[in-house]
Scaffold this active site. Structure first.
Site, PDB file in Angstrom:
ATOM      1  N   ASP A   1      -0.989  -5.414 -66.075  1.00  0.00           N
ATOM      2  CA  ASP A   1      -0.369  -6.835 -65.965  1.00  0.00           C
ATOM      3  C   ASP A   1       1.059  -6.565 -66.031  1.00  0.00           C
ATOM      4  OD1 ASP A   1      -1.577  -9.972 -67.136  1.00  0.00           O
ATOM      5  OD2 ASP A   1       0.478  -9.520 -66.681  1.00  0.00           O
ATOM      6  N   ASN A   2       1.584  -7.527 -65.175  1.00  0.00           N
ATOM      7  CA  ASN A   2       3.274  -7.342 -65.148  1.00  0.00           C
ATOM      8  C   ASN A   2       4.241  -8.089 -66.202  1.00  0.00           C
ATOM      9  OD1 ASN A   2       3.319  -9.673 -63.847  1.00  0.00           O
ATOM     10  ND2 ASN A   2       4.173  -8.949 -62.081  1.00  0.00           N
ATOM     11  N   LEU A   3       3.248  -8.806 -66.902  1.00  0.00           N
ATOM     12  CA  LEU A   3       3.995  -9.615 -68.121  1.00  0.00           C
ATOM     13  C   LEU A   3       4.811 -10.926 -67.769  1.00  0.00           C
ATOM     14  CD1 LEU A   3       4.314  -7.236 -70.947  1.00  0.00           C
ATOM     15  CD2 LEU A   3       2.141  -8.848 -70.241  1.00  0.00           C
TER      16      LEU A   3
ATOM     17  N   TYR B   1      -1.810 -21.271 -51.395  1.00  0.00           N
ATOM     18  CA  TYR B   1      -2.555 -20.667 -52.508  1.00  0.00           C
ATOM     19  C   TYR B   1      -4.029 -20.291 -52.126  1.00  0.00           C
ATOM     20  CZ  TYR B   1      -5.178 -20.260 -56.798  1.00  0.00           C
ATOM     21  OH  TYR B   1      -6.278 -19.907 -57.840  1.00  0.00           O
TER      22      TYR B   1
END
Ligand code: UDP
Length: 336
Positions: free
Chosen positions: A33-35, A143
């Site tokens: 995860d890139n947070l 999306y």
């Protein structure tokens, strides 16, 4: 059987609840995860958190070189309908490219099982509701289109490389873990239930309803709100089913609630009567999205444990009260 699983976006809302459910089943979980939207504090032990970005193919290759994953569950994505209609290439570009990077890395490292967090937004304004898996796919926002493109990428990865995949088309994920430790914390928050709960807490002056002139009984949009732990349960179940081949499921509870009905539920559950104002329609919002979940029930034995909107809202309210400012605040308190 215990598996080693990679969960991208496992520090995010749906991802973190799935990690929790997978740990409960005895699986070993690595979160990537890139947070950016995710929270370190949402990654439950003993899951391992690797901070990194799917755009970084070298980081992915390094991750796959040091561990042998039995399957990948892919949650990490930009996931806001409204934003996707303002910044389409964050979706049609980044979401899709990141998925290509991940699928390509899976193929290169002989990982043959993949679960995609997909969406009912792929159906746009469906020609029939409730929506089963045979409804025509025609995304009405960028999306939904990005997730559909990823579904197609997986179909080719299966055909050419034998990657077995499942696409779970979520309806509206809502609620929080019943133990009160995991929940929804987006920045900025755009979703109906957490915004309404903020109004109930007095943290926002009023609620906006995005359009009341839709062709629905009270004029507001209808959605199928599914508890995030029920969604997590569908992921746990589909992992085993993948042994029998790739598949698609629409995952909702099969009941729709209008925006006004949800706001009534929030007022009932919290006991607070906050102000509600009418605002313009939000581009890309279809009037009615409700699942026909017969296939996921029949094939996976899945059943929603939270069928009533008040029960779902009550769990979200418990998390909100325990973490009024989200995970950041909780972490500060824990460190003090
Ligand atoms: N909505 C609203 N006011 C808000 C946020 C959302 O009226 O402040 C409406 C939105 O237009 C949609 C429904 O609530 O019809 C659910 O929106 P949400 O963003 O929670 O989920 P989505 O359906 O976009 O995935």
């Amino acid at each position: 059987m215990s598996k080693t699983l990679l969960v991208t976006g496992g520090a995010g809302y749906v991802g973190s609840h799935c990690v929790s459910a997978l740990l409960d089943q005895g699986h070993r979980v690595v979160v990537f995860d890139n947070l950016q939207q995710g929270h370190r504090a949402a990654v439950r032990a003993p899951a391992e958190l690797v901070v990194g970005d799917l755009a970084d193919k070298k980081a992915l290759a390094a991750l796959f070189a040091t561990r042998r994953f039995d399957a990948v569950l892919h949650f990490a994505a930009n996931s806001l309908v409204g934003e996707s209609m303002q910044k389409p290439f964050l979706y049609l570009g980044d979401n899709v490219q990141n998925a290509v990077n991940l699928v390509d890395t899976c193929v290169a490292h002989d990982v043959k099982r993949f679960v995609l967090s997909s969406t009912c937004a792929i159906f746009g304004e469906p020609d029939r509701v409730p929506i089963d898996e045979d409804v025509r796919i025609a995304p009405g926002n960028a999306y939904g289109e990005s997730k559909y493109l990823i579904e197609r990428i997986l179909a080719w990865a299966d055909r050419i490389h034998g990657l077995r995949y499942a696409c779970l088309r979520y309806f509206n994920a809502a609620g929080a873990h019943p133990d009160g430790t995991l929940g929804e914390d987006h920045n900025p928050e755009t979703h109906l239930i957490p915004i309404a709960l903020d109004c109930a807490m007095g943290r926002r002056p009023h609620m906006q309803i995005f359009g009341d002139d839709y062709d629905t009984p009270d004029g507001t949009c209808i959605r199928d709100y599914i508890h995030v732990c029920d969604l997590a349960d569908a992921h746990v179940r589909v992992l085993d089913a993948l042994e029998d081949g790739s598949r698609h499921y629409n995952v909702g509870i099969g009941n729709g609630y209008s925006v006004r009905e949800v706001l009534d539920s929030v007022k009932r559950t919290t006991g607070v009567d906050f102000a509600v104002k009418l605002a313009a329609r939000r581009p890309g919002d279809p009037p009615r999205l409700v699942a026909r979940p017969d296939k996921v029930m029949r094939e996976l034995g899945w059943r929603p444990r939270y069928a009533a909107i008040d029960e779902i809202v009550a769990t979200a309210w418990a998390f909100k009260r325990a973490h009024p400012q989200g995970y950041g605040r909780g972490a500060l308190v824990a460190a003090a």
